[in-house]
Motif scaffolding. Structure first.
Motif, PDB file in Angstrom:
ATOM      1  N   GLN A  63       0.833  -1.002  -0.048  1.00  0.00           N
ATOM      2  CA  GLN A  63      -0.102   0.200   0.066  1.00  0.00           C
ATOM      3  C   GLN A  63       0.961   1.268   0.246  1.00  0.00           C
ATOM      4  OE1 GLN A  63      -3.356   0.340  -0.246  1.00  0.00           O
ATOM      5  NE2 GLN A  63      -3.183  -1.938  -0.771  1.00  0.00           N
ATOM      6  N   ALA A  64       1.903   1.345   0.770  1.00  0.00           N
ATOM      7  CA  ALA A  64       2.916   2.323   0.695  1.00  0.00           C
ATOM      8  C   ALA A  64       3.571   2.699  -0.824  1.00  0.00           C
ATOM      9  CB  ALA A  64       4.102   2.106   1.648  1.00  0.00           C
ATOM     10  N   ILE A 116       9.753   3.596  18.649  1.00  0.00           N
ATOM     11  CA  ILE A 116      10.108   4.582  17.758  1.00  0.00           C
ATOM     12  C   ILE A 116      10.189   4.197  16.279  1.00  0.00           C
ATOM     13  CG2 ILE A 116      11.971   6.412  17.125  1.00  0.00           C
ATOM     14  CD1 ILE A 116      12.838   6.154  20.423  1.00  0.00           C
ATOM     15  N   ALA A 117      10.897   3.247  16.060  1.00  0.00           N
ATOM     16  CA  ALA A 117      10.890   2.814  14.606  1.00  0.00           C
ATOM     17  C   ALA A 117       9.412   2.688  13.881  1.00  0.00           C
ATOM     18  CB  ALA A 117      11.576   1.427  14.532  1.00  0.00           C
ATOM     19  N   PHE A 118       8.538   2.063  14.472  1.00  0.00           N
ATOM     20  CA  PHE A 118       7.133   2.042  13.881  1.00  0.00           C
ATOM     21  C   PHE A 118       6.835   3.429  13.694  1.00  0.00           C
ATOM     22  CE2 PHE A 118       7.149  -2.627  15.156  1.00  0.00           C
ATOM     23  CZ  PHE A 118       6.699  -3.127  13.978  1.00  0.00           C
ATOM     24  N   HIS A 119       6.739   4.364  14.866  1.00  0.00           N
ATOM     25  CA  HIS A 119       6.201   5.514  14.530  1.00  0.00           C
ATOM     26  C   HIS A 119       7.028   6.279  13.598  1.00  0.00           C
ATOM     27  CE1 HIS A 119       4.052   6.267  18.578  1.00  0.00           C
ATOM     28  NE2 HIS A 119       3.413   5.456  17.802  1.00  0.00           N
ATOM     29  N   GLU A 120       8.370   5.950  13.291  1.00  0.00           N
ATOM     30  CA  GLU A 120       9.020   6.749  12.193  1.00  0.00           C
ATOM     31  C   GLU A 120       8.470   6.336  10.908  1.00  0.00           C
ATOM     32  OE1 GLU A 120      10.867   9.119  12.065  1.00  0.00           O
ATOM     33  OE2 GLU A 120      11.919   9.246  10.242  1.00  0.00           O
ATOM     34  N   VAL A 121       8.254   4.998  10.753  1.00  0.00           N
ATOM     35  CA  VAL A 121       7.552   4.465   9.509  1.00  0.00           C
ATOM     36  C   VAL A 121       6.551   5.305   9.255  1.00  0.00           C
ATOM     37  CG1 VAL A 121       6.548   2.393   8.422  1.00  0.00           C
ATOM     38  CG2 VAL A 121       8.537   2.202   9.938  1.00  0.00           C
ATOM     39  N   GLY A 122       5.461   5.414  10.098  1.00  0.00           N
ATOM     40  CA  GLY A 122       4.108   6.193  10.117  1.00  0.00           C
ATOM     41  C   GLY A 122       4.362   7.658   9.643  1.00  0.00           C
ATOM     42  N   GLU A 182      -4.285  11.832   2.807  1.00  0.00           N
ATOM     43  CA  GLU A 182      -4.907  10.625   3.261  1.00  0.00           C
ATOM     44  C   GLU A 182      -4.302   9.147   3.033  1.00  0.00           C
ATOM     45  OE1 GLU A 182      -8.615  11.233   1.508  1.00  0.00           O
ATOM     46  OE2 GLU A 182      -9.245  12.621   3.146  1.00  0.00           O
ATOM     47  N   LYS A 183      -3.750   9.103   1.818  1.00  0.00           N
ATOM     48  CA  LYS A 183      -3.079   7.917   1.447  1.00  0.00           C
ATOM     49  C   LYS A 183      -1.903   7.397   2.505  1.00  0.00           C
ATOM     50  CE  LYS A 183      -4.216   7.327  -3.026  1.00  0.00           C
ATOM     51  NZ  LYS A 183      -3.968   7.085  -4.738  1.00  0.00           N
ATOM     52  N   GLY A 184      -1.078   8.753   2.666  1.00  0.00           N
ATOM     53  CA  GLY A 184       0.140   8.429   3.872  1.00  0.00           C
ATOM     54  C   GLY A 184      -0.471   8.004   4.951  1.00  0.00           C
ATOM     55  N   LEU A 185      -1.389   8.760   5.642  1.00  0.00           N
ATOM     56  CA  LEU A 185      -1.937   8.540   6.991  1.00  0.00           C
ATOM     57  C   LEU A 185      -2.426   7.155   6.857  1.00  0.00           C
ATOM     58  CD1 LEU A 185      -2.597   9.921   9.651  1.00  0.00           C
ATOM     59  CD2 LEU A 185      -4.704  10.807   8.623  1.00  0.00           C
ATOM     60  N   ALA A 186      -3.371   6.663   6.002  1.00  0.00           N
ATOM     61  CA  ALA A 186      -3.894   5.443   5.979  1.00  0.00           C
ATOM     62  C   ALA A 186      -2.775   4.413   6.151  1.00  0.00           C
ATOM     63  CB  ALA A 186      -4.694   5.058   4.714  1.00  0.00           C
ATOM     64  N   VAL A 187      -1.554   4.389   5.491  1.00  0.00           N
ATOM     65  CA  VAL A 187      -0.578   3.417   5.377  1.00  0.00           C
ATOM     66  C   VAL A 187       0.110   3.467   6.915  1.00  0.00           C
ATOM     67  CG1 VAL A 187       1.755   3.062   4.537  1.00  0.00           C
ATOM     68  CG2 VAL A 187       0.153   3.539   2.948  1.00  0.00           C
ATOM     69  N   ARG A 200      -1.398   4.217   9.659  1.00  0.00           N
ATOM     70  CA  ARG A 200      -2.246   3.668  10.336  1.00  0.00           C
ATOM     71  C   ARG A 200      -2.433   1.993  10.070  1.00  0.00           C
ATOM     72  NH1 ARG A 200      -5.245   3.843  15.133  1.00  0.00           N
ATOM     73  NH2 ARG A 200      -7.388   3.002  14.937  1.00  0.00           N
ATOM     74  N   MET A 201      -2.211   1.610   9.049  1.00  0.00           N
ATOM     75  CA  MET A 201      -2.277   0.298   8.869  1.00  0.00           C
ATOM     76  C   MET A 201      -0.901  -0.451   9.705  1.00  0.00           C
ATOM     77  SD  MET A 201      -3.212   0.097   4.811  1.00  0.00           S
ATOM     78  CE  MET A 201      -2.768  -1.745   4.525  1.00  0.00           C
ATOM     79  N   ALA A 202       0.230   0.276   9.444  1.00  0.00           N
ATOM     80  CA  ALA A 202       1.285  -0.241  10.129  1.00  0.00           C
ATOM     81  C   ALA A 202       1.246  -0.224  11.605  1.00  0.00           C
ATOM     82  CB  ALA A 202       2.714   0.746   9.713  1.00  0.00           C
ATOM     83  N   ALA A 203       0.724   0.604  12.291  1.00  0.00           N
ATOM     84  CA  ALA A 203       0.467   1.054  13.525  1.00  0.00           C
ATOM     85  C   ALA A 203      -0.234  -0.242  14.023  1.00  0.00           C
ATOM     86  CB  ALA A 203      -0.077   2.328  13.939  1.00  0.00           C
ATOM     87  N   HIS A 204      -1.496  -0.372  13.168  1.00  0.00           N
ATOM     88  CA  HIS A 204      -2.584  -1.246  13.699  1.00  0.00           C
ATOM     89  C   HIS A 204      -2.023  -2.459  13.949  1.00  0.00           C
ATOM     90  CE1 HIS A 204      -6.931  -1.702  14.551  1.00  0.00           C
ATOM     91  NE2 HIS A 204      -6.491  -2.787  13.900  1.00  0.00           N
ATOM     92  N   ILE A 205      -1.062  -2.997  13.106  1.00  0.00           N
ATOM     93  CA  ILE A 205      -0.472  -4.331  13.254  1.00  0.00           C
ATOM     94  C   ILE A 205       0.079  -4.395  14.522  1.00  0.00           C
ATOM     95  CG2 ILE A 205       1.286  -6.129  12.419  1.00  0.00           C
ATOM     96  CD1 ILE A 205       1.204  -4.741   9.726  1.00  0.00           C
ATOM     97  N   THR A 206       0.751  -3.516  15.093  1.00  0.00           N
ATOM     98  CA  THR A 206       1.208  -3.460  16.595  1.00  0.00           C
ATOM     99  C   THR A 206       0.429  -3.562  17.575  1.00  0.00           C
ATOM    100  OG1 THR A 206       1.684  -1.156  16.996  1.00  0.00           O
ATOM    101  CG2 THR A 206       3.065  -2.024  15.760  1.00  0.00           C
TER     102      THR A 206
END
Lengths: 373, 373
Positions: free
Chosen positions: A192-193, B184-190, B217-222, B224-230
């Motif tokens: 998606q990214a 921090i790493a996961f947040h940095e990806v977001g 919106e697309k970046g924010l959705a990505v 959120r997806m990455a964060a949601h896995i965590t």
């Protein structure tokens, strides 16, 4: 141990026959880029096929042509090393769908334009079919061993299951017999990214930049960053980076890479786009997500190995949370149920999933022992 | 238990005084949007402050004004519930930096234009300063309890450490005293996913769309997806989705959401952008990454609680890999070292980090017991 680069033979094979694919299509004009090291014995019995991981390539023990970095497994492959090129004829082929010379979405379709997203969705078994075509061309009926870590391990398992006569030994490192929901989820974030990047252009971004990963660079970098976290262990990241700041003594109260781990991840993303094609990333992650060896064989993993006569060795790493030890254990159980000789061990290493690529001396002994004798 | 929506009092407070920030600036004209439930006792002794998580808001037990969904903690907050609004005066304030009415990057700066990235980088302690200003305005000297999960737990800990006289009891769920390298790493990806979106425009995207999450919106959705896995556990994802296909019996050999887990994640991304501002996501994740309660207090976590007289209760969940049990345990050890009364328990629940928000009956008893008596 610093050594001169190995003499690698780097070449390509153009398949004379179309390659049948799991998706039902046939792919014409498949090219396989591969390297070999060492000498094939007169009886052709000393060949080892090394299968690379998602973003790997055929340069297993020779410098990468773009980055100039040493091959990705120089610590394991070479004269006197655990995969001893003085004894074995080592083959490593770029997988179908990749971007280092083998046919993939950046290759030209029959109409003379890059395939892009018109490239057929492939599977791990399709990659293995291409490997087997290469073995045919090299006149190798039966490998001394097929070896792979991560997605390379999936290929090794798939070869053992689908072409059981083609390998006498199967070495699988840090791998799995099927992608889990969490595995799929992380890959989907990466896809998606990439697809969210307007420069992806539905995969039709080659026109202005040619082959080689230009196009949705920002999206591809984000995909790599997310994936990279899954390759490391939480403990390893803590030991390596902790909350250390990058080249500064105070937080900046801004959005620069204050923390070392941020700087490291950004670097991983940026260096990846230099060497990898975004569409290949889409296709190969899809192949991995589709991988479910049991499903391919009627739903029971043991049945995948019903016709196997090979020896197996499975290695997992205690800090690998991408393909954790239970994944390997379930493969070992299936091999036991199928009556296949298998040794399985979990090694302790701090590097997470990447352990199979890094300095884990215990692994050297395992590989040497399994291949050796 | 289906009940009519609680009568929530929804209002805003405009601070008369500038808010001092950890970054050294002062923020003028801070507005705090908050809700209250129940009745403040004459002696003002029955107030509970609930602190929300990264993407939460003040609508703890009232319908969300955009999505219409029930409040995020209706199962815990209400008449006769563990946080009993018949007994307690419950306050929940949108954190500084967020986008549900409190001052944040989407708010207007003194020059009449949205702050965007000119908004100062804030910390969890700055959020707490805003909470304390609200308590001052409400005339509440000492809370019966401060309660929070995840980032809400960080606020509860920060309040206990920095304003020890303001809460008699501190309840911290699924939280941590400092963000780890992996956090921090996961947040940095977001953040990189948001910043990679050309519609982010260096944060200056409000002009055409106004406040409310339009823009990248697309970046924010990505992100959120990455964060949601965590937020989910590997086991939970396996049980919920496994490798099940979404509304189809065969893989499509394409890039649609073949797997349920892909469809679910895409939905999570898309629904998030309806209700959240991308710049707020940047600022709040930054605040979380900066959070290190020990560092704020000379490097020793126990010293953060040197002046505390509160009772503490810490709860972790066995499948939470975002803020796993050892994080809570280290807080418990620090509280012990500081001589603070603390109870700590790890609860078993299949939902990963999100367990504190979901159906974990054992948690109800813990919260009721700790707040009760």
């Amino acid at each position: 141990m610093a050594t001169a680069p190995l003499l690698a033979s780097s070449t390509v094979l153009d398949l004379a026959q179309p390659l049948p694919l799991d998706g039902g299509q046939q792919l014409d004009g498949v090219r396989i880029a591969y390297e070999t090291y060492g000498t094939l014995a007169a009886d052709r019995s000393n060949a080892i096929l090394i299968c690379h991981a998602l973003t790997g390539d055929q340069h297993v023990a020779s410098p990468h042509p773009i980055t100039g970095k040493p091959g990705w497994w120089v610590r394991m492959v070479g004269p006197g090393k655990p995969i001893d090129t003085d004894r074995f004829f080592v083959i490593c082929a770029n997988v179908l769908g990749s971007c280092m010379g083998s046919t993939g979405p950046a290759s030209l379709a029959p109409d003379g334009k890059p395939w892009g997203m018109r490239f057929p969705v492939i599977t791990v078994r399709d990659m293995v079919r291409a490997h087997v075509a290469l073995l045919d061309a090299l006149g190798i009926d039966c490998l001394h061993a097929v070896v792979g870590g991560s997605m390379g391990g999936m290929q090794a398992l798939s070869l053992a299951a689908n072409f059981p006569e083609r390998a006498a030994a199967v070495l699988v490192l840090a791998s799995t017999a099927r992608h889990s929901a969490q595995n799929i989820a992380f890959h989907e974030v990466g896809r998606q990214a990439i697809m969210a990047d307007p420069k992806w252009k539905d995969g039709d971004y080659y026109g202005s930049a040619g082959q080689g990963g230009k196009g949705p660079e920002k999206g591809l970098a984000v995909a790599r960053m997310a994936a990279h976290i899954t390759y490391l262990s939480e403990e390893g990241m803590h030991d390596k980076f902790g909350r250390n700041l990058q080249d500064r003594s105070e937080k900046t109260f801004g959005f620069d890479a204050d923390f070392q781990v941020e700087s490291y991840l950004r670097y991983q993303g940026l260096s990846f786009i230099e060497r990898f094609d975004a569409n290949s990333y889409l296709y190969i992650t899809r192949a991995m997500d589709y991988f479910d060896l049991a499903e391919e064989h009627g739903g029971r993993l043991a049945d995948a190995f019903a016709n196997s006569t090979a020896r197996f060795c499975l290695v997992s790493f205690d800090t690998d949370w991408l393909y954790p030890t239970p994944e390997s254990r379930s493969i070992a159980h299936a091999l036991n149920a199928a009556g296949c000789p298998v040794s399985f061990m979990e090694l302790s290493a701090p590097f997470g999933h990447d352990s199979f690529l890094l300095e884990v001396p215990a692994l050297d002994g395992v590989i040497k022992g399994f291949l050796g004798a």
